[in-house]
Design a protein around this motif. Structure first.
Motif, short mmCIF file in Angstrom:
data_model
loop_
_atom_site.label_atom_id
_atom_site.label_comp_id
_atom_site.label_asym_id
_atom_site.label_seq_id
_atom_site.Cartn_x
_atom_site.Cartn_y
_atom_site.Cartn_z
N SER A 69 51.47 30.23 20.89
CA SER A 69 52.10 30.27 19.57
C SER A 69 51.97 28.92 18.85
O SER A 69 51.87 28.88 17.63
CB SER A 69 53.56 30.69 19.67
N LEU A 72 48.60 28.99 17.33
CA LEU A 72 48.62 29.95 16.23
C LEU A 72 49.21 29.29 14.98
O LEU A 72 48.64 29.37 13.89
CB LEU A 72 49.44 31.18 16.62
N HIS A 73 50.31 28.61 15.15
CA HIS A 73 50.98 27.94 14.04
C HIS A 73 50.09 26.84 13.44
O HIS A 73 49.94 26.75 12.23
CB HIS A 73 52.31 27.36 14.54
N GLN A 74 49.49 26.02 14.30
CA GLN A 74 48.64 24.93 13.84
C GLN A 74 47.41 25.44 13.09
O GLN A 74 47.03 24.91 12.04
CB GLN A 74 48.21 24.07 15.03
N ARG A 76 46.99 28.19 11.49
CA ARG A 76 47.32 28.75 10.17
C ARG A 76 47.29 27.67 9.09
O ARG A 76 46.87 27.91 7.97
CB ARG A 76 48.70 29.42 10.20
N LYS A 79 43.51 26.95 8.28
CA LYS A 79 42.69 28.12 7.98
C LYS A 79 41.64 27.86 6.91
O LYS A 79 40.47 28.21 7.09
CB LYS A 79 43.57 29.29 7.59
N ASP A 97 38.27 35.70 5.31
CA ASP A 97 39.63 35.52 5.81
C ASP A 97 39.62 35.47 7.34
O ASP A 97 38.74 36.05 7.97
CB ASP A 97 40.53 36.66 5.34
N LYS A 99 42.30 35.98 10.66
CA LYS A 99 43.61 36.36 11.16
C LYS A 99 43.72 35.84 12.58
O LYS A 99 42.85 36.09 13.42
CB LYS A 99 43.77 37.89 11.13
N PHE A 100 44.78 35.11 12.87
CA PHE A 100 45.00 34.56 14.20
C PHE A 100 46.01 35.41 14.95
O PHE A 100 47.00 35.86 14.38
CB PHE A 100 45.51 33.12 14.10
N LYS A 101 45.75 35.61 16.23
CA LYS A 101 46.61 36.44 17.07
C LYS A 101 46.59 35.87 18.48
O LYS A 101 45.54 35.46 18.97
CB LYS A 101 46.08 37.87 17.08
#
Length: 105
Positions: A69, A72-74, A76, A79, A97, A99-101
């Motif tokens: 996580s 994921l946060h970093q 974003r 991006k 685009d 999308k991170f998961k």
């Protein structure tokens, strides 16, 4: 009489086998997820590529699996910069685009 095979004591990494198979299956234009994985690793560099890997493409959307996580946060926040680096490295495709998961990498 059938000839017996000699035992093979050397192992081939699964990534090498999958890469070979995917390389045979990808489009003639040199696109596909394998191409994106290779471009991704060069475009984003080691810290990111060790914790985030392209997983799938749908149209111009790239789905990237990340290791945690925190990553994921970093990512974003990064991006737009990642999109610029990635598209600069691609020749035929364009990713609009990402999308991170959290997932397996």
């Amino acid at each position: 009489m059938e000839k017996k095979r000699q035992p093979n004591n050397t192992f081939t990494p699964i990534g090498q086998v999958l890469g070979s198979i995917l390389d045979q299956c990808r489009s003639e234009t040199g696109g596909g997820i394998l191409h994106l994985v290779n471009v991704w690793e060069k475009a984003v560099g080691p810290p990111i590529s060790e914790n985030a890997k392209p997983f799938a493409v749908k149209g111009s959307l790239l789905l990237v699996h990340v290791s945690s996580s925190a990553w994921l946060h970093q990512l974003r926040f990064l991006k737009i910069e990642l999109l610029e680096k990635l598209n600069h490295s691609l020749t035929n495709e364009r990713i609009e685009d990402i999308k991170f998961k959290i997932g397996l990498i």
